[in-house]
Each structure stands twice: as structure tokens, then as C-alpha cells.
Design an enzyme around this catalytic site. Structure first.
Site, PDB file in Angstrom:
ATOM      1  N   HIS A 187      -3.262   3.381   2.877  1.00 44.89           N
ATOM      2  CA  HIS A 187      -2.917   4.485   3.774  1.00 44.89           C
ATOM      3  C   HIS A 187      -3.528   5.796   3.289  1.00 44.89           C
ATOM      4  O   HIS A 187      -3.884   6.661   4.102  1.00 44.89           O
ATOM      5  CB  HIS A 187      -1.394   4.655   3.879  1.00 44.89           C
ATOM      6  CG  HIS A 187      -0.707   3.532   4.576  1.00 44.89           C
ATOM      7  ND1 HIS A 187      -0.331   2.373   3.938  1.00 44.89           N
ATOM      8  CD2 HIS A 187      -0.331   3.387   5.872  1.00 44.89           C
ATOM      9  CE1 HIS A 187       0.260   1.562   4.810  1.00 44.89           C
ATOM     10  NE2 HIS A 187       0.271   2.153   5.990  1.00 44.89           N
ATOM     11  N   ASP A 257      -6.510  -3.140  10.926  1.00 46.17           N
ATOM     12  CA  ASP A 257      -5.421  -2.269  10.520  1.00 46.17           C
ATOM     13  C   ASP A 257      -5.712  -0.878  11.101  1.00 46.17           C
ATOM     14  O   ASP A 257      -6.780  -0.639  11.690  1.00 46.17           O
ATOM     15  CB  ASP A 257      -5.286  -2.239   9.000  1.00 46.17           C
ATOM     16  CG  ASP A 257      -3.863  -1.941   8.532  1.00 46.17           C
ATOM     17  OD1 ASP A 257      -3.060  -1.428   9.338  1.00 46.17           O
ATOM     18  OD2 ASP A 257      -3.553  -2.205   7.354  1.00 46.17           O
TER      19      ASP A 257
END
Length: 349
Positions: A187, A257
Site C-alpha cells: 500500500h 490489486d
């Protein structure tokens, strides 16, 4: 299938659609919506939001990250509080004689309850199970993983998938070929796993070979494995085509993702990243928590997917298994699944 499924899955802002949400949903490149905790106030409200999404654009896939443990987006108003997968996996080791059976039954119960609650709200898919191994290195994976042993992970993930399917939901194994070995969080960083290819394939990626026939979809990791490719797995034809499709024989859909994550930044801006992911073999790309990026992507993306991609995505739509949408918790199967978790000491409520 009433319409083609666009290549982009995006999010919406809050408890109800606003004008900008509706504009994005109507874009022909939009194929799905991912929901977050910020979209939930109550069971009735989330059902209303989902119904409005479907009324705005027919045929969208509606998904959520709803795994259990700390990654569970909806937790109140009748939603079962699900255990982390590490707690399920720990049952395997509790008793040499019965642990495997108890853990497998618990995983199946988690899958059924998870799917039943979401299907009652009109949601098609949860991005679960996590197939990453618990190497003890990754905080972002951590207790989301079932176990360190890929054999245990495979069997419990398969049980969870059977529970999902019994309620009418497909699944998504993640994060191929494995995110559990690296400490960095994709992230906020670009993780790099320096291991040799066979070390990854024989260990972390082995669940994808062993249970690939029950996986409806897969999400690759934003992790670079330089011994295989200079690109993260989700942008790599080597990983997605040569290894996942050809070597491991995977037939289902592939989701990127989130392209807004730092781990995707190596592929360029959001449009370049989407094209790289689709060209590598993804069927749908995600862009989350970034409305301006979603707008740029919808304006700039070129859809070069095949009809096979459409079929793979269409196969993920929910097939509710006869549960009452208003009161799924009254179904004997639901009550039995709750009892399994309670008997295992997992305190579902």
C-alpha cells in the site's frame, strides 16, 4: 449477461450515490464496484445502496474485501463478526487427532456465513481467501493468513471456498504468488522478494497449483520478484501468463490489486498501469480511494480484452443458494455454521 463487463472496478463515495458516482458507474469502461466500510451504516442502507448501483448500471460486479478478522468491512446490524484466518488455522495445530477436521469445518462455516451475509445485501463477491503464507515477516498480511504450511493453507482455503459456494458465492485467491515473505507493505511501498523462482513456486505459490480448480478468480501481488521479472506480479506476463495460466493451469478471472497503491507506481500513471495490467493478463483492474484517478482512467483506458475475459468475469456473479435475503440468520444452515464456530471457540456473534 445483459451487457459487457467493463475493465475497471472502482469505488463510490459514501452511504448513497452522488452525481459523480452515477457518472462513473454509467461509463462503459466501468465493470464493477468495490465497497468499503465507509459505505456501510446499516443492513438496510447497504442493500439500498447496492440496489441503486444496479439500477444506475445493470450488470456491474459488486465486490468487497470481507475476509474476517481485521479485514471485515461490515460488522454491525446482524453481520457476523468473523475470526481472523490465523485463528482458524491455529485450530489445525491444537490437537493432532482432530485439529485438521475442526479447522476445516470452521473454515467452511466462515465461508458460508460470510457469503450469506453479503448475498443478502446483493453483493456478488468477496476478495477472499488469502492464500499468503504466514512467514512472520509481513505486518500487512499477518493474521490474515491461515498458516505457515502451504498444505494447511490450501486445505483450509478450499474448505472456505466450499462454504462460500454452498451459499452461492465464488471466491478470489490472493495475493499471487505470495505476499507473506516480504516485510514491506505494498500500500505504501514497492516490496521486493529476492528469492529464487523455485523457492517461491514450491512454497508460497503452491496453493494456487493445488486448489486452482476451485478458485474463481485470483488477485496478484504488487510485489517484485526480480529473479522472475522486473515488474510486480500483477504487471508481468511471465507471472500471469507463463506461470499462473500455463504452468499452473488456472482458468478463472484475474483482478489487479488497487492501482492507487504505491506498489503499482512502478508501472506509471493510472492509465499506463491499467494497460500494463490488462496486457499482462488481468481481466479487470481496480482503482480505489482516488476519484480523480478513476476519472483519468475511465477517460484514457483502451479495452483490448477478449470474449473469454468477459466469460470469466460473468462467472463470478452471485448465485444465491436459497437463503432468505431479509433473514438469512433464520436459515438452519446459517445457525449450524454459527454453532460450528462457537464449538471451535471462535466466538462468532
Amino acid at each position: 449477461m445483459t451487457s459487457t463487463i467493463g475493465p475497471v472496478m472502482l469505488d463510490v463515495g459514501g452511504h448513497a450515490l452522488d452525481a459523480a458516482d452515477r457518472r462513473r458507474l454509467k461509463d462503459p469502461h466501468t465493470g464493477g464496484v468495490i465497497l468499503f466500510a465507509r459505505n456501510f451504516a446499516s443492513r438496510a442502507q447497504i442493500r439500498s445502496l447496492v440496489a441503486d448501483i444496479r439500477a444506475t448500471r445493470d450488470g456491474l460486479l459488486i465486490a468487497v474485501d470481507h475476509e474476517g478478522g481485521r479485514v471485515q468491512r461490515f460488522r454491525t446490524d446482524g453481520f457476523v463478526t468473523l475470526p481472523s484466518m490465523r485463528r482458524v488455522g491455529a485450530l489445525w495445530d491444537r490437537d493432532p487427532a482432530t485439529g485438521a477436521l475442526v479447522a476445516s469445518r470452521a473454515a467452511s462455516a466462515v465461508g458460508f456465513l460470510l457469503a450469506a451475509d453479503l448475498l443478502a445485501c446483493g453483493i456478488d463477491l468477496s476478495f477472499t481467501p488469502v492464500l499468503d503464507l504466514d512467514h512472520g515477516a509481513s505486518a500487512v498480511i499477518g493474521d490474515r493468513a491461515f498458516h505457515r504450511d502451504p498444505r494447511v493453507v490450501s486445505l483450509l482455503a478450499k474448505s472456505l471456498a466450499h462454504g462460500l459456494l454452498a451459499a452461492g458465492m465464488s471466491n478470489c485467491g490472493k495475493h499471487f504468488p505470495g505476499h507473506g515473505f516480504v516485510a514491506a507493505d505494498s500500500h505504501v511501498a514497492i516490496p521486493v522478494d529476492e528469492r529464487a523462482p523455485e523457492a517461491i513456486l514450491d512454497d508460497d505459490a503452491s496453493p494456487y497449483a493445488w486448489i486452482g480448480d476451485v478458485l474463481g478468480s485470483v488477485m496478484p501481488a504488487h510485489v517484485i520478484y526480480p529473479a522472475v521479472d522486473a515488474q510486480p506480479a500483477g504487471f508481468s506476463r511471465v507471472w500471469l501468463q507463463d506461470i499462473l495460466r500455463k504452468r499452473l493451469g488456472f482458468k478463472g478471472a484475474i483482478f489487479s490489486d488497487d492501482l492507487s497503491m504505491e506498489g503499482a507506481s512502478i508501472a506509471g500513471d493510472v492509465v499506463a498501469g491499467a494497460h500494463a495490467a490488462l496486457d499482462a493478463g488481468c481481466d479487470m483492474v481496480l482503482v480505489c480511494n482516488a476519484p480523480a484517478r478513476a476519472d483519468r482512467l475511465l477517460a484514457g483506458i483502451v479495452d483490448r480484452r477478449t470474449s473469454a475475459s468477459q466469460r470469466r468475469l460473468a462467472a463470478l456473479r452471485a448465485r444465491p443458494g436459497g437463503l432468505d435475503a431479509d433473514r438469512p440468520q433464520d436459515d438452519p444452515r446459517y445457525r449450524a455454521a454459527l454453532a460450528v464456530l462457537r464449538e471451535a471457540g471462535l466466538d462468532a456473534s
